[in-house]
Scaffold this active site. Structure first.
Site, mmCIF file in Angstrom:
data_model
loop_
_atom_site.group_PDB
_atom_site.id
_atom_site.type_symbol
_atom_site.label_atom_id
_atom_site.label_comp_id
_atom_site.label_asym_id
_atom_site.label_seq_id
_atom_site.Cartn_x
_atom_site.Cartn_y
_atom_site.Cartn_z
ATOM 1 N N LYS A 166 -9.560 -18.200 0.152
ATOM 2 C CA LYS A 166 -9.030 -19.393 0.816
ATOM 3 C C LYS A 166 -8.308 -20.284 -0.184
ATOM 4 O O LYS A 166 -7.201 -20.740 0.053
ATOM 5 C CB LYS A 166 -10.207 -20.129 1.443
ATOM 6 C CG LYS A 166 -9.993 -20.800 2.743
ATOM 7 C CD LYS A 166 -9.998 -19.947 3.968
ATOM 8 C CE LYS A 166 -9.179 -18.716 3.894
ATOM 9 N NZ LYS A 166 -9.423 -17.726 4.888
ATOM 10 N N GLU A 185 -4.969 -18.681 -1.364
ATOM 11 C CA GLU A 185 -3.847 -18.601 -0.423
ATOM 12 C C GLU A 185 -3.255 -19.950 -0.076
ATOM 13 O O GLU A 185 -2.063 -20.051 0.132
ATOM 14 C CB GLU A 185 -4.167 -17.751 0.811
ATOM 15 C CG GLU A 185 -5.120 -18.304 1.794
ATOM 16 C CD GLU A 185 -5.407 -17.333 2.957
ATOM 17 O OE1 GLU A 185 -4.503 -16.624 3.405
ATOM 18 O OE2 GLU A 185 -6.559 -17.316 3.412
ATOM 19 N N ARG A 190 3.741 -16.212 12.081
ATOM 20 C CA ARG A 190 3.861 -14.767 11.875
ATOM 21 C C ARG A 190 4.844 -14.418 10.754
ATOM 22 O O ARG A 190 4.951 -13.272 10.345
ATOM 23 C CB ARG A 190 4.323 -14.096 13.176
ATOM 24 C CG ARG A 190 3.381 -14.322 14.336
ATOM 25 C CD ARG A 190 3.913 -13.675 15.579
ATOM 26 N NE ARG A 190 3.881 -12.237 15.470
ATOM 27 C CZ ARG A 190 2.889 -11.471 15.901
ATOM 28 N NH1 ARG A 190 1.850 -12.006 16.497
ATOM 29 N NH2 ARG A 190 2.933 -10.171 15.758
ATOM 30 N N TRP A 219 9.382 -12.228 8.634
ATOM 31 C CA TRP A 219 8.639 -12.028 7.389
ATOM 32 C C TRP A 219 9.311 -10.828 6.731
ATOM 33 O O TRP A 219 9.241 -9.718 7.257
ATOM 34 C CB TRP A 219 7.167 -11.754 7.683
ATOM 35 C CG TRP A 219 6.320 -11.722 6.444
ATOM 36 C CD1 TRP A 219 5.807 -12.801 5.780
ATOM 37 C CD2 TRP A 219 5.874 -10.564 5.725
ATOM 38 N NE1 TRP A 219 5.080 -12.377 4.682
ATOM 39 C CE2 TRP A 219 5.102 -11.009 4.625
ATOM 40 C CE3 TRP A 219 6.064 -9.191 5.885
ATOM 41 C CZ2 TRP A 219 4.511 -10.153 3.713
ATOM 42 C CZ3 TRP A 219 5.468 -8.330 4.973
ATOM 43 C CH2 TRP A 219 4.701 -8.814 3.897
ATOM 44 N N CYS A 252 6.543 -11.117 11.761
ATOM 45 C CA CYS A 252 7.744 -11.484 12.494
ATOM 46 C C CYS A 252 7.354 -11.904 13.905
ATOM 47 O O CYS A 252 6.501 -11.296 14.542
ATOM 48 C CB CYS A 252 8.777 -10.370 12.594
ATOM 49 S SG CYS A 252 9.346 -9.767 11.016
ATOM 50 N N ASN A 302 10.518 -6.252 14.953
ATOM 51 C CA ASN A 302 9.320 -6.502 14.153
ATOM 52 C C ASN A 302 8.748 -5.132 13.803
ATOM 53 O O ASN A 302 8.567 -4.307 14.684
ATOM 54 C CB ASN A 302 8.325 -7.323 14.989
ATOM 55 C CG ASN A 302 6.952 -7.397 14.370
ATOM 56 O OD1 ASN A 302 6.770 -7.160 13.170
ATOM 57 N ND2 ASN A 302 5.963 -7.728 15.183
ATOM 58 N N GLY A 303 8.481 -4.887 12.520
ATOM 59 C CA GLY A 303 7.915 -3.595 12.122
ATOM 60 C C GLY A 303 8.705 -3.001 10.967
ATOM 61 O O GLY A 303 9.496 -3.692 10.316
ATOM 62 N N GLU A 326 -14.774 -15.074 0.060
ATOM 63 C CA GLU A 326 -13.946 -15.706 1.082
ATOM 64 C C GLU A 326 -13.453 -17.079 0.603
ATOM 65 O O GLU A 326 -12.283 -17.423 0.764
ATOM 66 C CB GLU A 326 -14.743 -15.818 2.388
ATOM 67 C CG GLU A 326 -14.088 -16.618 3.505
ATOM 68 C CD GLU A 326 -12.688 -16.155 3.874
ATOM 69 O OE1 GLU A 326 -12.273 -15.048 3.482
ATOM 70 O OE2 GLU A 326 -11.982 -16.942 4.538
ATOM 71 N N LYS A 338 0.627 -14.571 9.368
ATOM 72 C CA LYS A 338 -0.678 -14.567 10.029
ATOM 73 C C LYS A 338 -1.066 -13.176 10.509
ATOM 74 O O LYS A 338 -2.234 -12.813 10.480
ATOM 75 C CB LYS A 338 -0.612 -15.538 11.215
ATOM 76 C CG LYS A 338 -1.892 -15.674 11.994
ATOM 77 C CD LYS A 338 -2.843 -16.585 11.282
ATOM 78 C CE LYS A 338 -4.172 -16.730 11.992
ATOM 79 N NZ LYS A 338 -5.214 -17.184 11.057
ATOM 80 N N HIS A 347 -20.884 -9.434 -18.450
ATOM 81 C CA HIS A 347 -20.450 -8.094 -18.879
ATOM 82 C C HIS A 347 -18.959 -8.059 -19.229
ATOM 83 O O HIS A 347 -18.365 -6.997 -19.263
ATOM 84 C CB HIS A 347 -20.793 -7.067 -17.800
ATOM 85 C CG HIS A 347 -22.264 -6.947 -17.587
ATOM 86 N ND1 HIS A 347 -23.116 -6.389 -18.520
ATOM 87 C CD2 HIS A 347 -23.061 -7.376 -16.574
ATOM 88 C CE1 HIS A 347 -24.362 -6.449 -18.081
ATOM 89 N NE2 HIS A 347 -24.357 -7.053 -16.899
HETATM 90 O O1 M6R Z 1 -6.011 -10.588 11.989
HETATM 91 P P1 M6R Z 1 -6.945 -10.007 10.977
HETATM 92 O O2 M6R Z 1 -8.294 -10.661 10.997
HETATM 93 O O3 M6R Z 1 -7.076 -8.520 11.079
HETATM 94 O O4 M6R Z 1 -6.283 -10.326 9.590
HETATM 95 C C1 M6R Z 1 -6.825 -9.841 8.400
HETATM 96 C C2 M6R Z 1 -6.233 -10.549 7.198
HETATM 97 O O5 M6R Z 1 -4.856 -10.356 7.136
HETATM 98 C C3 M6R Z 1 -6.514 -12.060 7.247
HETATM 99 O O6 M6R Z 1 -7.874 -12.320 7.334
HETATM 100 C C4 M6R Z 1 -5.940 -12.738 5.990
HETATM 101 O O7 M6R Z 1 -6.668 -12.342 4.872
HETATM 102 C C5 M6R Z 1 -5.968 -14.261 6.160
HETATM 103 N N1 M6R Z 1 -4.740 -14.819 5.693
HETATM 104 C C6 M6R Z 1 -7.037 -14.924 5.393
HETATM 105 O O8 M6R Z 1 -7.040 -16.293 5.537
#
Ligand code: M6R
Length: 605
Positions: free
Chosen positions: A481, A484, A27, A74, A2, A98-99, A477, A600, A500
């Site tokens: 990517k 997402e 956010r 969010w 948020c 937010n929270g 990673e 984010k 396996h």
């Molecule tokens: O702000 P942070 O690096 O702590 O965030 C961690 C994850 O939420 C963040 O890396 C998330 O996996 C991203 N969307 C990946 O692209």
């Protein structure tokens, strides 16, 4: 999660808030809303959807007022709909939040709110409790309400009879504030206020800030005035725009040579890694008997690369723990365990809570954070900032590679502190590290070739990514990517483990991306690739330039990575994987920067 904005000053607030909400939209983007306070009247405009939808609503309604609060959501409590959008109003109180309020049900019962609320949110309950305690003294109402809340919150509040004033308070969830000649601002992060001023402060937890048109006052919960600790945004605000790229993700991928340079070069003195600016004593690097990395998502994947480097070079045990699981597995950390917390935002609550726990256990803690002054940085004993600049796309790219850059430096400093290397060995490693920006530039110049490679997985419904050792770490990673931003199901698998069980899923329709960059693993990795090719899989191969491949026509999709020392090959390979994910998303016509369901900054557990 948020985004929160508040403005009170000489200018019309609606336009300022809409611009800021656009900058905060990464956010969360389920719904958006603003409230304006003018001559004791509150006007609220809110809608499910994006800030663009809110802007359209506002252009019809033309809201007026020089004091207001705004929110981009969010969803946590309650579905995505207009009624659950913030701001929420109860009696004389208008609020954004937010929270998560964990005890909202108890509060609802205690204050007899059943049937009185308009939304399903926990946030509206807070507005009602504030109204309950409000008798003309905002500080007292906020203090009494906050003492009743369990959970995390950043609250921005307007009271009908407090003209031009915005009140805010927080626990864990972030709020920053700033004052300019034209007015005062509060926001979830500096990205939203950086266009107006470089000077800001982080509202401390359990403190109340009151913004007036040209001032900010800070009080602790007992009502005593507190001193404001001013900070300065030290990243280039001009980097906040898209600079002609269609999406931030592409711009941020392309920025990597530059920001990696900015992360490593200031920390190399006379050819050696140097953390004296950060005040990190060599003793904590030489004395620890093991290392525990805590992080989430992409940051955790950076930690996995760090683990391989440190175990190989330093020879001590490294655990990489998902921060969200850390607390629930009876963590064993002590004064001999160096804890490294990695986070782009510096606000991820799982990582923050794990870090606080480790500190209580007496572990020395270093955090690697991108956002200056963020909660994780402040909760940590030592901080190393990545100089990636603002990362706006939800999918993390340049934050990841700058985290890797810091881990390369830290490993080298640890090797120095433990006297493991000769001068020559150190010089060779540092020289290779300093080549990284130029090598990445070389890869980025081939972006159209990578675009063509991406075409080979565009229509897939499942993709496997296989490799061993460091190659496996970066594929985790690469796979995240792809998932997402493209919504293609993808799994990174240690290539030796495939046989396996999971190889049962490999068919002619399953593209496999394989990365082979480690000399000592090459022959085993190539055998594993042949195993999937024999099941009809089409393989996209990333391999070092100069390597020979037998089997002719089977290698229709090969990308040759510029040669580096094996430890550093993860850098060029990661960029290729990022671009593959980006181009698949782009070619599918998706909203690359704002993938569905994501935000984010993850400030809920
Ligand atoms: O702000 P942070 O690096 O702590 O965030 C961690 C994850 O939420 C963040 O890396 C998330 O996996 C991203 N969307 C990946 O692209």
């Amino acid at each position: 999660m948020c985004g929160i904005i508040g403005y009170t000053g000489k200018d019309e607030a609606a336009g300022i808030m809409l611009d800021a909400l656009e900058l905060l939209e990464y956010r969360g983007y389920d719904s958006a809303g603003i409230a304006l306070l003018s001559e004791g009247e509150i006007q609220i405009l809110k809608t499910a959807g994006r800030v663009g939808d809110l802007r359209r609503l506002c252009s019809g309604e033309k809201p007026e007022g020089r004091c207001g609060i705004g929110h981009t959501r969010w969803a946590t409590h309650g579905g995505v709909c207009g009624a659950n959008a913030h701001p929420h109003r109860f009696g004389r109180v208008t609020l954004i939040h937010n929270g998560i309020i964990e005890n909202y049900k108890e509060l609802k019962e205690k204050y007899g709110l059943d049937g009185l609320l308009q939304s399903e949110t926990d946030s509206e309950v807070v507005a009602a409790v504030l109204e309950h305690f409000y008798s003309g003294d905002p500080y007292s109402a906020i203090r009494r309400t906050v003492l009743k809340l369990k959970g995390t919150f950043a609250l921005a509040v307007l009271f009908d009879d407090q003209p031009d004033c915005i009140f805010a308070v927080r626990n864990v969830s972030p709020i920053v504030a700033a004052v300019t000649d034209n007015g005062a601002f509060l926001a979830s992060d500096v990205a939203a206020i950086a266009p107006y001023t470089a000077d800001y402060f982080v509202v401390p937890e359990f403190h109340v800030v009151c913004l007036g048109p040209g001032n900010a006052e800070l009080f602790d919960l007992s009502g005593d005035r507190a001193v404001i600790d001013w900070l300065s945004v030290d990243w280039d605000v001009s980097r906040s725009g898209k600079e002609g790229y269609p999406f931030y993700m592409e711009k941020e991928i392309m920025e990597q040579p530059e920001v990696i340079g900015e992360t490593i070069f200031p920390r190399i003195k006379e050819g050696k890694p140097d953390f004296s600016e950060e005040g990190i004593p060599d003793e904590i690097l030489s004395a620890c008997q093991r290392i525990c990395v805590i992080a989430c998502g992409t940051a955790m994947h950076a930690g996995l690369v760090g683990k391989s480097l440190i175990q190989a070079i330093i020879g001590i045990h490294v655990d990489v723990v998902m921060a969200s699981e850390f607390m629930y597995n009876d963590p064993v950390v002590d004064k001999d365990t160096l804890v490294i917390a990695i986070s782009q935002s510096g606000e991820t609550i799982d990582t923050l809570e794990a870090l606080k726990f480790a500190r209580k256990c007496g572990s020395p803690c270093i955090s690697i954070v991108n956002v200056k002054g963020a909660s994780i940085a402040r909760a940590s004993e030592y901080v190393i900032y990545t100089n990636a600049g603002p990362e706006i796309a939800v999918a993390s790219t340049k934050a990841y590679t700058t985290q890797l850059a810091v881990l390369y430096l830290l490993t080298a400093r640890m090797a120095m502190a433990r006297k493991l290397w000769s001068e020559q060995e150190l010089a060779g490693y540092m020289c290779e590290l300093q080549r990284v920006p130029a090598v990445l530039k070389q890869v980025l110049e081939t972006k159209e070739e990578i675009h063509r490679l991406a075409g080979s997985i565009l229509n897939a419904s499942d993709v496997f990514m296989i490799g061993r050792g460091l190659d496996y770490s970066i594929l985790l990673e690469g796979s995240l990517k792809l998932k997402e931003v493209s919504y293609i199901h993808s799994e990174a698998y240690a290539s030796g483990e495939l046989k396996h069980g999971t190889i049962a899923l490999i068919t002619e329709d399953t593209p496999v991306i394989a990365v082979v960059t480690q000399e000592k693993l090459k022959s085993k990795e190539l055998s594993n690739i042949r195993e999937v090719q024999s099941r009809g899989a089409r393989v996209v191969l990333l391999i070092k330039e100069g390597e020979t491949l037998d089997g002719g026509e089977q290698w229709s999709c090969v990308y040759r990575l510029p040669k580096m020392d094996d430890f550093f090959m993860v850098m060029p390979a990661s960029i290729v994987l990022q671009l593959i994910a980006y181009f698949v998303s782009l070619d599918k016509g998706l909203d690359v920067d704002k993938p569905r369901n994501l935000a984010k900054v993850v400030t809920v557990e």
